[in-house]
Design a protein around this motif. Structure first.
Motif, mmCIF file in Angstrom:
data_model
loop_
_atom_site.group_PDB
_atom_site.id
_atom_site.type_symbol
_atom_site.label_atom_id
_atom_site.label_comp_id
_atom_site.label_asym_id
_atom_site.label_seq_id
_atom_site.Cartn_x
_atom_site.Cartn_y
_atom_site.Cartn_z
ATOM 1 N N THR A 1 48.312 49.761 44.059
ATOM 2 C CA THR A 1 47.873 48.827 45.094
ATOM 3 C C THR A 1 48.634 49.041 46.398
ATOM 4 O O THR A 1 48.373 48.349 47.384
ATOM 5 C CB THR A 1 48.036 47.367 44.629
ATOM 6 N N ARG B 1 49.748 43.430 41.512
ATOM 7 C CA ARG B 1 48.495 42.694 41.371
ATOM 8 C C ARG B 1 47.488 43.654 40.756
ATOM 9 O O ARG B 1 47.605 44.865 40.924
ATOM 10 C CB ARG B 1 48.001 42.165 42.719
ATOM 11 N N PRO C 1 44.766 46.130 40.175
ATOM 12 C CA PRO C 1 43.898 46.949 41.018
ATOM 13 C C PRO C 1 42.435 46.739 40.676
ATOM 14 O O PRO C 1 42.088 46.236 39.604
ATOM 15 C CB PRO C 1 44.337 48.382 40.679
ATOM 16 N N GLU C 2 41.569 47.161 41.586
ATOM 17 C CA GLU C 2 40.135 47.030 41.361
ATOM 18 C C GLU C 2 39.676 48.080 40.352
ATOM 19 O O GLU C 2 40.051 49.238 40.421
ATOM 20 C CB GLU C 2 39.394 47.212 42.688
ATOM 21 N N ALA C 3 38.834 47.654 39.414
ATOM 22 C CA ALA C 3 38.297 48.567 38.419
ATOM 23 C C ALA C 3 37.227 49.448 39.053
ATOM 24 O O ALA C 3 36.662 49.129 40.099
ATOM 25 C CB ALA C 3 37.720 47.799 37.238
ATOM 26 N N GLY C 4 36.939 50.565 38.405
ATOM 27 C CA GLY C 4 35.909 51.475 38.886
ATOM 28 C C GLY C 4 35.346 52.272 37.732
ATOM 29 O O GLY C 4 35.762 52.084 36.568
ATOM 30 N N PRO D 1 42.279 49.464 35.331
ATOM 31 C CA PRO D 1 43.404 48.793 35.989
ATOM 32 C C PRO D 1 44.339 48.105 34.991
ATOM 33 O O PRO D 1 43.930 47.686 33.911
ATOM 34 C CB PRO D 1 42.705 47.767 36.878
#
Length: 239
Positions: free
Chosen positions: A12, A38, A40-43, A48
């Motif tokens: 992050t 915090r 992280p955004e999944a993809g 994450p």
């Protein structure tokens, strides 16, 4: 080419997020374990996880979560330059404070050492693997010409020593594993923003460019490079 699993601690942060983005675009990368304080955004490729460098149990949990898709590339892109109270690195020995120095050591040296403790066992023994930690040129004792920044310099020098230790130890059990410290240059991130004034033109690097540079260095590494301290352009930095 076989698919690779990778892991980025500090995903992050400015450089860490750029590394995840760059790795996600590569066809040879199957899975990216991306960790931050915090979540992280999944993809499509990004798995994450949350962790805290100062909480070893969170690192243990993170390592356990990678067991089904163990990485062969781990990048630790964590670190702090300023203290929690917002003040910058000490310019004189008169500014040394025990609590703040301990804080810097915990984030820049002890935390990454705990990450190594729990993720190095995940690396394969039968093929090439890389464990890389972002360090800083100012952590080089041989390259120190200006002094100052005592806690930051000392914490990065300690980190560099740990990297050399890990490389020596892993050579015995993981002969194809490469352990290195990497200096990304001065990158345009929140970490460096307060210290960007008076930089020579062209010295500040965008985070996506820094990520590309670092991955280029990593891709060119061989086992002969293990234990080295390398700059973003592949040049060796003396310890």
């Amino acid at each position: 080419m076989s698919k690779r699993n990778v892991c980025v601690f500090g995903a992050t942060g400015g450089i860490g997020a750029a590394l995840v983005a760059a790795l996600a675009e590569r066809d040879e990368v199957a899975c990216i374990h991306a960790g931050g304080r915090r979540l992280p955004e999944a993809g499509a490729k990004v798995r994450p996880f949350a962790f805290d460098l100062l909480d070893e149990s969170s690192i243990v949990e993170a390592a356990a979560g990678m067991a089904e898709a163990p990485p062969d590339l781990i990048v630790v892109a964590t670190g702090a330059l300023a203290f929690k109270d917002g003040s910058g690195p000490e310019k004189s020995y008169r500014g040394i404070d025990a609590a703040r120095m301990s804080e810097m050591m915990a984030v820049n040296a002890i935390g990454p050492a705990l990450v190594a403790k729990h993720v190095l066992p995940l690396l394969p023994r039968d093929r090439r693997a890389v464990f890389a930690i972002l360090s800083a040129r100012v952590g080089s004792i041989a390259d120190n010409r200006l002094g100052g920044w005592h806690s930051y310099r000392a914490s990065k020098a300690a980190l560099n020593m740990l990297i050399r230790n890990f490389a020596i130890e892993l050579r015995r059990t993981h002969p194809q594993t490469i352990v290195v410290a990497l200096h990304p240059g001065t990158v345009d991130t929140p970490l460096s923003r307060a210290f960007q004034r008076n930089l020579p033109e062209g010295q500040l690097t965008a985070s996506h460019e820094a990520a590309t540079n670092l991955l280029g260095v990593i891709n060119g590494l061989t086992p002969a490079d293990t234990g080295a301290f390398l700059a973003w352009d592949g040049q060796r930095i003396p310890f």
